[in-house]
Design a protein around this motif. Structure first.
Motif, PDB file in Angstrom:
ATOM      1  N   MET A  38       0.856  -1.174   0.000  1.00 47.95           N
ATOM      2  CA  MET A  38       0.000   0.000   0.000  1.00 47.95           C
ATOM      3  C   MET A  38       0.898   1.231   0.000  1.00 47.95           C
ATOM      4  SD  MET A  38      -3.018   1.247   2.615  1.00 47.95           S
ATOM      5  CE  MET A  38      -2.303   0.569   4.061  1.00 47.95           C
ATOM      6  N   ASN A  39       0.653   2.085  -0.961  1.00 47.40           N
ATOM      7  CA  ASN A  39       1.395   3.344  -1.052  1.00 47.40           C
ATOM      8  C   ASN A  39       0.854   4.340  -0.038  1.00 47.40           C
ATOM      9  OD1 ASN A  39       2.879   2.376  -3.175  1.00 47.40           O
ATOM     10  ND2 ASN A  39       1.624   3.330  -4.735  1.00 47.40           N
ATOM     11  N   SER A  40       1.714   5.237   0.389  1.00 46.87           N
ATOM     12  CA  SER A  40       1.325   6.295   1.305  1.00 46.87           C
ATOM     13  C   SER A  40       1.672   7.629   0.658  1.00 46.87           C
ATOM     14  CB  SER A  40       2.089   6.140   2.626  1.00 46.87           C
ATOM     15  OG  SER A  40       1.707   7.137   3.522  1.00 46.87           O
TER      16      SER A  40
ATOM     17  N   LYS B 207       0.333  11.241   9.808  1.00 41.19           N
ATOM     18  CA  LYS B 207      -0.667  10.283  10.298  1.00 41.19           C
ATOM     19  C   LYS B 207      -1.645   9.950   9.165  1.00 41.19           C
ATOM     20  CE  LYS B 207      -0.635  11.751  15.090  1.00 41.19           C
ATOM     21  NZ  LYS B 207      -1.457  12.202  16.216  1.00 41.19           N
ATOM     22  N   THR B 208      -1.976   8.681   9.068  1.00 41.36           N
ATOM     23  CA  THR B 208      -2.928   8.251   8.048  1.00 41.36           C
ATOM     24  C   THR B 208      -4.320   8.736   8.429  1.00 41.36           C
ATOM     25  OG1 THR B 208      -1.612   6.294   7.552  1.00 41.36           O
ATOM     26  CG2 THR B 208      -3.903   6.256   6.843  1.00 41.36           C
TER      27      THR B 208
ATOM     28  N   TYR C 265      -2.593   8.900  -9.124  1.00 41.95           N
ATOM     29  CA  TYR C 265      -2.935   8.023  -7.999  1.00 41.95           C
ATOM     30  C   TYR C 265      -4.238   7.272  -8.251  1.00 41.95           C
ATOM     31  CZ  TYR C 265       0.913  10.002  -5.389  1.00 41.95           C
ATOM     32  OH  TYR C 265       2.171  10.365  -4.984  1.00 41.95           O
TER      33      TYR C 265
ATOM     34  N   ASN D 145       1.082  12.104   0.918  1.00 38.68           N
ATOM     35  CA  ASN D 145       0.660  13.291   1.651  1.00 38.68           C
ATOM     36  C   ASN D 145      -0.489  13.951   0.895  1.00 38.68           C
ATOM     37  OD1 ASN D 145       0.591  16.154   2.420  1.00 38.68           O
ATOM     38  ND2 ASN D 145       2.383  15.637   3.651  1.00 38.68           N
TER      39      ASN D 145
ATOM     40  N   ILE E 139      -4.148   3.180  -1.523  1.00 37.44           N
ATOM     41  CA  ILE E 139      -3.313   4.338  -1.221  1.00 37.44           C
ATOM     42  C   ILE E 139      -3.761   4.918   0.112  1.00 37.44           C
ATOM     43  CG2 ILE E 139      -2.690   6.672  -1.929  1.00 37.44           C
ATOM     44  CD1 ILE E 139      -2.951   5.780  -4.794  1.00 37.44           C
ATOM     45  N   ALA E 140      -2.798   5.080   1.018  1.00 38.62           N
ATOM     46  CA  ALA E 140      -3.072   5.721   2.304  1.00 38.62           C
ATOM     47  C   ALA E 140      -2.771   7.207   2.176  1.00 38.62           C
ATOM     48  CB  ALA E 140      -2.205   5.102   3.398  1.00 38.62           C
ATOM     49  N   ILE E 141      -3.694   8.023   2.649  1.00 37.24           N
ATOM     50  CA  ILE E 141      -3.524   9.478   2.597  1.00 37.24           C
ATOM     51  C   ILE E 141      -3.099   9.937   3.982  1.00 37.24           C
ATOM     52  CG2 ILE E 141      -4.653  11.664   2.104  1.00 37.24           C
ATOM     53  CD1 ILE E 141      -6.690   9.976   0.469  1.00 37.24           C
ATOM     54  N   THR E 142      -2.007  10.691   4.035  1.00 34.73           N
ATOM     55  CA  THR E 142      -1.487  11.130   5.323  1.00 34.73           C
ATOM     56  C   THR E 142      -1.555  12.643   5.453  1.00 34.73           C
ATOM     57  OG1 THR E 142       0.779  11.262   4.500  1.00 34.73           O
ATOM     58  CG2 THR E 142       0.092   9.164   5.460  1.00 34.73           C
TER      59      THR E 142
ATOM     60  N   ARG F 242      -7.959   6.191   3.376  1.00 36.40           N
ATOM     61  CA  ARG F 242      -7.424   5.264   2.381  1.00 36.40           C
ATOM     62  C   ARG F 242      -8.304   5.314   1.145  1.00 36.40           C
ATOM     63  NH1 ARG F 242      -7.486  -0.384   3.622  1.00 36.40           N
ATOM     64  NH2 ARG F 242      -9.406   0.081   4.708  1.00 36.40           N
TER      65      ARG F 242
END
Length: 81
Positions: free
Chosen positions: A1-3, A33-34, A16, A5, A26-29, A37
């Motif tokens: 899983m990509n992260s 902090k996440t 994306y 900003n 994809i995790a959104i930070t 998703r």
């Protein structure tokens, strides 16, 4: 899983979304902090589900003439006469 900003996501959203379309999450930070998703939608439409059920039945159904009489005599009501 990509992260990624939030700022980076805003700048390159189409890229994306293509990754998500190909099955990646994809995790959104935000500040490290996440917060959310983005995940691919694996639900299938009612039509696709029906076609899969029909495809699974292919070859298991006996096809024949259901209106033509059989050689047997029908006796289901013989006890009522």
């Amino acid at each position: 899983m990509n992260s990624v900003n939030v700022t980076e996501l805003r700048q390159h959203l189409p890229d994306y979304l293509k990754q998500v379309q190909q099955g990646e999450e994809i995790a959104i930070t935000l500040h490290g902090k996440t917060i959310a998703r983005i995940v691919p939608d694996h639900r299938e439409s009612k039509r696709e589900a029906a076609l899969k059920r029909l495809e699974a039945l292919r070859g298991t159904v006996i096809v024949g003439d259901i209106l033509a009489p059989l050689d047997e005599e029908w006796t289901a009501d013989a006890d009522n006469l």
